[in-house]
Design an enzyme around this catalytic site. Structure first.
Site, mmCIF file in Angstrom:
data_model
loop_
_atom_site.group_PDB
_atom_site.id
_atom_site.type_symbol
_atom_site.label_atom_id
_atom_site.label_comp_id
_atom_site.label_asym_id
_atom_site.label_seq_id
_atom_site.Cartn_x
_atom_site.Cartn_y
_atom_site.Cartn_z
ATOM 1 N N HIS A 120 32.057 36.744 -16.929
ATOM 2 C CA HIS A 120 30.815 36.612 -17.695
ATOM 3 C C HIS A 120 31.042 36.786 -19.201
ATOM 4 O O HIS A 120 30.378 36.128 -20.005
ATOM 5 C CB HIS A 120 29.771 37.610 -17.178
ATOM 6 C CG HIS A 120 29.315 37.298 -15.775
ATOM 7 N ND1 HIS A 120 28.888 38.241 -14.889
ATOM 8 C CD2 HIS A 120 29.243 36.102 -15.115
ATOM 9 C CE1 HIS A 120 28.555 37.651 -13.740
ATOM 10 N NE2 HIS A 120 28.771 36.358 -13.855
ATOM 11 N N HIS A 167 27.526 27.415 -7.944
ATOM 12 C CA HIS A 167 27.410 28.488 -6.947
ATOM 13 C C HIS A 167 26.785 29.672 -7.705
ATOM 14 O O HIS A 167 27.487 30.543 -8.206
ATOM 15 C CB HIS A 167 28.773 28.881 -6.388
ATOM 16 C CG HIS A 167 29.488 27.784 -5.654
ATOM 17 N ND1 HIS A 167 30.041 26.703 -6.290
ATOM 18 C CD2 HIS A 167 29.731 27.612 -4.325
ATOM 19 C CE1 HIS A 167 30.606 25.907 -5.386
ATOM 20 N NE2 HIS A 167 30.428 26.436 -4.186
ATOM 21 N N SER A 197 25.505 34.937 -13.589
ATOM 22 C CA SER A 197 25.750 33.836 -14.527
ATOM 23 C C SER A 197 24.471 33.069 -14.924
ATOM 24 O O SER A 197 24.316 32.727 -16.105
ATOM 25 C CB SER A 197 26.816 32.882 -13.974
ATOM 26 O OG SER A 197 26.572 32.536 -12.637
ATOM 27 N N GLU A 207 22.320 26.846 -5.703
ATOM 28 C CA GLU A 207 22.696 27.904 -4.757
ATOM 29 C C GLU A 207 22.328 27.433 -3.362
ATOM 30 O O GLU A 207 21.185 27.056 -3.111
ATOM 31 C CB GLU A 207 21.955 29.201 -5.138
ATOM 32 C CG GLU A 207 21.973 30.300 -4.115
ATOM 33 C CD GLU A 207 23.371 30.785 -3.737
ATOM 34 O OE1 GLU A 207 24.186 31.110 -4.616
ATOM 35 O OE2 GLU A 207 23.654 30.820 -2.511
ATOM 36 N N ASP A 247 32.101 28.614 -9.104
ATOM 37 C CA ASP A 247 32.375 30.015 -8.749
ATOM 38 C C ASP A 247 32.095 30.239 -7.259
ATOM 39 O O ASP A 247 31.146 30.937 -6.896
ATOM 40 C CB ASP A 247 31.457 30.888 -9.640
ATOM 41 C CG ASP A 247 31.673 32.369 -9.453
ATOM 42 O OD1 ASP A 247 32.707 32.776 -8.903
ATOM 43 O OD2 ASP A 247 30.773 33.141 -9.868
HETATM 44 N N1 SAM Z 1 28.092 32.543 -10.182
HETATM 45 C C1 SAM Z 1 27.461 33.794 -9.766
HETATM 46 C C2 SAM Z 1 27.558 34.782 -10.908
HETATM 47 O O1 SAM Z 1 28.562 34.758 -11.648
HETATM 48 O O2 SAM Z 1 26.633 35.585 -11.071
HETATM 49 C C3 SAM Z 1 28.083 34.371 -8.514
HETATM 50 C C4 SAM Z 1 28.248 33.412 -7.398
HETATM 51 S S1 SAM Z 1 28.914 34.079 -5.927
HETATM 52 C C5 SAM Z 1 30.570 34.373 -6.319
HETATM 53 C C6 SAM Z 1 29.018 32.651 -4.911
HETATM 54 C C7 SAM Z 1 27.663 32.130 -4.443
HETATM 55 O O3 SAM Z 1 27.869 30.876 -3.768
HETATM 56 C C8 SAM Z 1 26.920 33.012 -3.444
HETATM 57 O O4 SAM Z 1 25.649 33.314 -3.947
HETATM 58 C C9 SAM Z 1 26.810 32.155 -2.172
HETATM 59 O O5 SAM Z 1 25.571 32.315 -1.504
HETATM 60 C C10 SAM Z 1 26.911 30.759 -2.736
HETATM 61 N N2 SAM Z 1 27.433 29.725 -1.820
HETATM 62 C C11 SAM Z 1 28.212 29.863 -0.726
HETATM 63 N N3 SAM Z 1 28.570 28.651 -0.243
HETATM 64 C C12 SAM Z 1 27.998 27.737 -1.068
HETATM 65 C C13 SAM Z 1 28.025 26.325 -1.125
HETATM 66 N N4 SAM Z 1 28.711 25.592 -0.232
HETATM 67 N N5 SAM Z 1 27.345 25.709 -2.117
HETATM 68 C C14 SAM Z 1 26.662 26.426 -3.050
HETATM 69 N N6 SAM Z 1 26.600 27.768 -3.048
HETATM 70 C C15 SAM Z 1 27.262 28.413 -2.069
#
Ligand code: SAM
Length: 297
Positions: free
Chosen positions: A18, A41, A102, A120, A166
């Site tokens: 971040h 994500h 993020s 998401e 991510d």
């Molecule tokens: N980017 C966020 C941040 O920095 O605050 C954190 C994201 S976290 C590491 C990964 C996220 O991807 C989770 O919320 C999860 O629910 C979501 N996720 C899982 N599989 C996914 C997919 N195929 N497509 C989109 N999101 C997905």
């Protein structure tokens, strides 16, 4: 889909990711032309640091918890200023109670004409994002598979933008998918900035990923890495990395200011280490410095 970022929000990896993201956005905003942020994500945007999930792991206490209230050297405070401003706005000045993910971090950095698309897949999290940003016309929330969303949203009409990829690293092959996604993103939007996040656990797999990117034919690929533990006898999370393709001018000095401090401050076991290095690019010289004698691999 078992991954819940609420257990990890504000940990050492989030701090590096971040702080780098905020610096990228801040540097890109030196130009007046609008930009678009794309988060494939996204998570839920804001995390309660006293939720059952956050308390269960306590990871944030060894991440952002080690920075808030600390006296930072001036060059570190400058380099991390856009990030820390939002952390304090969202979390509270003295006692940190919330942490910006993020989407919330970038939303608070957006200017009037900037836009963002946050995606998401988890239905409840996407609904929470949609509720949270319903009244901000600059924000669009999608609930698609992130890898599909990437193709749907690139290129943005502004022709300037930052894409954060991510994923949760729940499934094998995520590093391969990241490398493919970078090529896809480049094909659709060659001048865009792309950030890829990955955990450092399987050292051989991470080294192969770096080699693959270095040989991809793409230029201007910057690597940012923190290690908070020495190599473990069994695969375990020892650090985290970020790849920044087409980083904005000025990012390297900011990272070189913040990373030695973060590696020393966030180390869990041993002195910690960091890298800021061009995997591919116009700059011939690589930087590889450590805050302590820990070996890289
Ligand atoms: N980017 C966020 C941040 O920095 O605050 C954190 C994201 S976290 C590491 C990964 C996220 O991807 C989770 O919320 C999860 O629910 C979501 N996720 C899982 N599989 C996914 C997919 N195929 N497509 C989109 N999101 C997905």
């Amino acid at each position: 889909m078992n991954y819940r970022h609420a257990y990890h929000a504000g940990n050492f990896a989030d701090v590096v990711k971040h702080a780098t993201l905020a610096a990228v956005v801040d540097l890109m905003q030196r130009k007046e032309t609008p930009l678009r942020f794309i988060d494939t994500h996204a998570g839920v945007g804001v995390y309660d640091l006293h939720s059952e999930a956050a308390e269960k792991t306590g990871e944030w206490r060894n991440g952002i918890g080690r920075l808030v209230g600390a006296v930072l050297p001036p060059e570190v405070a400058d380099a991390m200023a856009p990030y820390l401003r939002v952390v304090h706005e969202v979390g509270g000045k003295r006692k940190l109670v919330r942490y910006p993910g993020s989407p919330e971090l970038v939303r608070r950095l957006l200017r009037g004409d900037d836009r963002m698309v946050v995606n998401e897949l988890h239905a409840e999290d996407a609904a929470e994002l949609a509720r949270r940003y319903a009244r901000d016309p600059r924000v669009k929330v999608l609930s698609l598979d992130g890898w599909t969303a990437l193709k749907a949203v690139l290129p943005p009409k502004e022709r300037r933008g930052v894409t954060l990829i991510d994923p949760p690293f729940e499934e094998p092959g995520e590093l391969d998918r990241l490398a493919v996604a970078l090529s896809d993103a480049h094909r659709r939007f060659a001048t865009g900035t792309v950030m890829l996040w990955y955990p450092i656990k399987d050292l051989a797999a991470v080294a192969a990923f770096e080699r693959r990117l270095a040989g991809s034919g793409l230029e201007k690929i910057l690597l940012v890495e923190i290690r908070v533990r020495p190599r473990q006898p069994v695969p375990a999370l020892v650090g985290a990395g970020l790849v920044v393709h087409n980083p904005p001018f000025g990012l390297v000095p900011r990272l070189e200011a913040m990373m030695p401090f973060l590696a020393a401050r966030l180390a869990l076991d041993g002195p910690g280490s960091w890298r800021v290095e061009w995997l591919a690019g116009e700059r011939p010289k690589a930087t590889d410095r450590r805050s302590g004698p820990m070996s890289h691999d």
